[in-house]
Design a protein around this motif. Structure first.
Motif, PDB file in Angstrom:
ATOM      1  N   ALA A 188       0.844  -1.192  -0.088  1.00  0.00           N
ATOM      2  CA  ALA A 188       0.003  -0.161   0.016  1.00  0.00           C
ATOM      3  C   ALA A 188       1.085   1.326   0.127  1.00  0.00           C
ATOM      4  O   ALA A 188       0.469   2.202  -0.801  1.00  0.00           O
ATOM      5  N   TRP A 189       1.952   1.230   0.722  1.00  0.00           N
ATOM      6  CA  TRP A 189       2.896   2.354   0.834  1.00  0.00           C
ATOM      7  C   TRP A 189       3.351   2.795  -0.772  1.00  0.00           C
ATOM      8  O   TRP A 189       3.461   3.948  -0.882  1.00  0.00           O
ATOM      9  N   ASN A 190       3.977   1.717  -1.291  1.00  0.00           N
ATOM     10  CA  ASN A 190       4.680   1.834  -2.629  1.00  0.00           C
ATOM     11  C   ASN A 190       3.690   2.419  -3.714  1.00  0.00           C
ATOM     12  O   ASN A 190       3.746   3.235  -4.480  1.00  0.00           O
ATOM     13  N   GLN A 191       2.520   1.784  -3.684  1.00  0.00           N
ATOM     14  CA  GLN A 191       1.121   2.201  -4.505  1.00  0.00           C
ATOM     15  C   GLN A 191       0.738   3.691  -4.043  1.00  0.00           C
ATOM     16  O   GLN A 191       0.802   4.258  -5.192  1.00  0.00           O
ATOM     17  N   ALA A 192       0.878   3.998  -2.855  1.00  0.00           N
ATOM     18  CA  ALA A 192       0.701   5.483  -2.576  1.00  0.00           C
ATOM     19  C   ALA A 192       1.759   6.296  -3.070  1.00  0.00           C
ATOM     20  O   ALA A 192       1.369   7.378  -3.616  1.00  0.00           O
ATOM     21  N   GLN A 193       2.920   5.967  -2.922  1.00  0.00           N
ATOM     22  CA  GLN A 193       4.166   6.602  -3.422  1.00  0.00           C
ATOM     23  C   GLN A 193       4.173   6.911  -4.966  1.00  0.00           C
ATOM     24  O   GLN A 193       4.419   8.041  -5.490  1.00  0.00           O
ATOM     25  N   THR A 194       3.663   5.744  -5.534  1.00  0.00           N
ATOM     26  CA  THR A 194       3.443   6.081  -7.344  1.00  0.00           C
ATOM     27  C   THR A 194       2.203   6.752  -7.665  1.00  0.00           C
ATOM     28  O   THR A 194       2.226   7.263  -8.702  1.00  0.00           O
ATOM     29  N   ALA A 195       1.138   6.435  -7.000  1.00  0.00           N
ATOM     30  CA  ALA A 195       0.142   7.538  -7.256  1.00  0.00           C
ATOM     31  C   ALA A 195       0.312   8.807  -7.330  1.00  0.00           C
ATOM     32  O   ALA A 195       0.148   9.532  -7.895  1.00  0.00           O
ATOM     33  N   GLU A 196       1.127   9.238  -6.204  1.00  0.00           N
ATOM     34  CA  GLU A 196       1.664  10.763  -5.952  1.00  0.00           C
ATOM     35  C   GLU A 196       2.712  11.123  -7.126  1.00  0.00           C
ATOM     36  O   GLU A 196       2.442  12.264  -7.738  1.00  0.00           O
TER      37      GLU A 196
END
Length: 337
Positions: free
Chosen positions: A236-244
């Motif tokens: 979830a953290w990597n997905q949030a980073q790449t969404a940003e």
């Protein structure tokens, strides 16, 4: 020189009511337990003072080789495995096919502290191709992979003989158009709430025009399994980073600088627009209009050919594989003419 081809779909689809899927599947943070269609190898390298591994499939031609290599770049909600049918079609047509999982995604490393950028992912991909001895490639990018493919073509123009963009996101600048910014922390909290039903409903709406086929379940299970497994937080953290990353690093303003011959394959029913759910209604209604975005992109990229699938959505390669691959192979063959 601009060319536009319009193709219509003819495949019948099954209703959602007929589906049965496994919503209890769990995979590890690097997609451990998921079966890829071809053998997966790992490229070990150092980036940002971290030891990382980039997973990839390297599939040789299954017929007489034509001397060309195609690199397939997956989208944000996808993996290299989602290119399964494309790998088969391309290898049968004589192409060597390389399909990596980007760092932060799928079977590749999930670093905790990593500054994600399209430039960094492009450099990682370049390093992989150099390791594999591939110096001239056709780069195909879908969805977020289209943004990455465009950045790769801008960053390494000498390595790209042809660029193919399949319903890429980033054909517009959402922040410029009025979509509010969301912090990585906010995006992370949203990612932690990911459910099987949420993934499926999103794909149903944007990818497949409200119609479903049983074979789509595999890709929902692939995406959801990492959230259901023991590595949910780092996923979830990597997905949030790449969404940003994709929200704050548009490539649309640089399309006129792309040198490679470019093939645009656009499903006209697509309305994907990251962040539209947090935008004012009047703004959201104007976003993700792929029929217009495809035309504008074909005008912006100097040597572009646009092929339209008016009846298809965000994932034409999955939704109508025969129609899509016929257009793809025809477009790739144009390079030497």
């Amino acid at each position: 020189m601009k060319k536009t081809v319009i193709l219509t779909a003819c495949a019948s689809l099954l209703s959602v009511a007929s589906l049965q899927a496994d919503t209890s599947v769990e995979y590890g943070p690097e997609l451990q337990g998921f079966e890829y269609p071809y053998p997966v190898e790992h490229f070990a390298f150092t980036s940002q003072q971290q030891s990382l591994e980039m997973a990839y499939m390297d599939v040789k031609p299954t017929t007489e080789a034509n001397g060309r290599t195609v690199v397939l770049l997956h989208g944000k909600n996808f993996c290299g495995a989602t290119w399964e049918q494309s790998i088969k079609e391309l290898s049968q047509a004589g192409y060597r096919v390389i399909a990596p999982d980007q760092i932060g995604f799928c079977s590749s490393s999930k670093p905790r502290g990593y500054q994600f950028s399209f430039a960094q992912l492009a450099d990682n991909t370049h390093a992989l191709l150099e390791e594999l001895g591939t110096h001239k490639t056709t780069v195909v990018g879908h969805s977020m992979g289209g943004m990455l493919a465009a950045r790769f073509a801008l960053q390494f123009p000498e390595q790209v003989e042809q660029l193919v963009l399949v319903n890429p996101i980033g054909l517009e600048d959402w922040q410029q158009k009025g979509v509010p910014y969301a912090t990585i922390d906010q995006l992370y909290q949203g990612q932690l709430k990911t459910t099987y039903e949420g993934i499926k409903n999103y794909q149903l709406k944007y990818y497949y025009n409200g119609e479903w086929k049983p074979e789509y379940d595999r890709w929902v299970e692939m995406a959801y399994g990492m959230y259901a497994g023991p590595g949910k937080e780092i996923v979830a953290w990597n997905q949030a980073q790449t969404a940003e990353m994709l929200f704050t690093q548009p490539v649309v303003h640089e399309f006129p600088n792309i040198q490679a011959p470019t093939l645009l394959l656009i499903g006209g029913k697509d309305r994907t627009a990251p962040g539209a759910n947090r935008a004012p209604e009047a703004v959201a209604e104007q976003l993700g209009q792929y029929p217009q975005l495809g035309q504008a992109t074909a005008e912006a990229i100097p040597n572009a050919t646009l092929v339209e699938f008016p009846e298809l959505g965000h994932s034409p390669q999955v939704e109508a594989p025969e129609q899509f691959h016929e257009a793809l192979l025809k477009g790739l063959a144009q390079l030497n003419k």
